[in-house]
Design an enzyme around this catalytic site. Structure first.
Site, PDB file in Angstrom:
ATOM      1  CB  CYS A  56      -0.907   0.026   1.227  1.00 53.20           C
ATOM      2  SG  CYS A  56      -2.046  -1.357   1.294  1.00 53.20           S
ATOM      3  NE  ARG A  64      -2.674  -4.478  -2.929  1.00 49.42           N
ATOM      4  CZ  ARG A  64      -2.198  -3.819  -1.870  1.00 49.42           C
ATOM      5  NH1 ARG A  64      -2.355  -2.517  -1.775  1.00 49.42           N
ATOM      6  NH2 ARG A  64      -1.547  -4.467  -0.926  1.00 49.42           N
TER       7      ARG A  64
END
Ligand code: BEZ
Length: 238
Positions: free
Chosen positions: A55, A138
């Site tokens: 991330c 995601r």
């Protein structure tokens, strides 16, 4: 009740739907989505958690590219199932400490939504329980200036996104809208574009005899040139 909850977790907007509405607290203040973003494209994306390495690499990349996306009439909005103070602390750490792919001192200026309640994540189908019941996958939602969902990409937790593809898809969809064409596999500005298939026998015949600007492999597969500068002049602000 359990089934209803499960269905809520699995529900997700589809391509062509109006983007589901929500109000949220973000690192850039409160937002009303999608109304605050109408008139421009928006990429709404989720990530699993603050203070995690994949991330972090993605956030740095998105922040580094933010101006490029803004120049293509597109705002970025991130989300994870973390609280506001965690978001703030993570973004401060990124700016102060993290180097990645030649990037450093990266300031994330786009809003990052706090979604501890998972309200937004559930609305957008960002929780995929087979992957994780507590972290968002995601997801990338491309939302057009009229707040319509135009494309959706999902990646699992372990796979960082490809930002060239996200940018390419944004430009390709805008080119399709502006020039009323479709874009073939692996299209980039400057490549030939596809014109809509013939809708009648007469048009099919015309396509095969046309010697002007079309190149037809067969009656249903015709392309034409679309100059890179023409595309970019129409789409990019500068
Ligand atoms: C990461 O961003 O590094 C990550 C987050 C959740 C699971 C696996 C990796």
């Amino acid at each position: 009740m359990e089934l209803e909850q499960e269905q809520q977790q699995f529900s997700m907007p589809r391509i062509g739907d109006k983007a589901p509405e929500f109000k949220a607290v973000t690192t850039q203040g409160d937002i009303n989505f999608p109304s605050d973003f109408e008139g421009e494209w928006t990429i709404l994306f989720s990530h699993p958690a603050d203070f995690t390495p994949v991330c972090t690499s993605e956030f740095m990349t998105f922040a580094h590219l933010e101006e490029k996306f803004n120049n293509a009439n597109c705002k970025l909005v991130g989300l994870s199932i973390d609280g506001l103070y965690s978001h703030i602390a993570w973004l401060r750490t990124i700016k102060e400490k993290i180097k990645f792919n030649g990037m450093k001192d990266i300031e994330v200026k786009f809003p990052l939504i706090e979604d501890i309640s998972m309200e937004v994540a559930k609305k957008y189908g960002m929780i995929q329980p087979g992957e994780s019941k507590t972290q968002a996958v995601r997801a990338v939602f491309f939302i057009d200036p009229k707040s319509i969902v135009r494309a959706i990409i999902y990646y699992p937790l372990s796979l960082g996104r490809n930002f060239d593809e996200i940018y390419r898809a944004l430009i390709a969809m805008q080119a399709s809208d502006k020039f009323n064409v479709a874009t073939p596999a692996d299209w980039y500005p400057g490549d030939d574009v596809i014109i809509s298939p013939a809708g009648s026998c007469g048009v099919a015949e015309e396509r095969m005899t046309n010697t002007d600007d079309l190149k037809c492999e067969d009656w249903f597969f015709c392309t034409k040139k679309l100059d890179k500068d023409t595309v970019l002049k129409e789409i990019l602000k500068k």
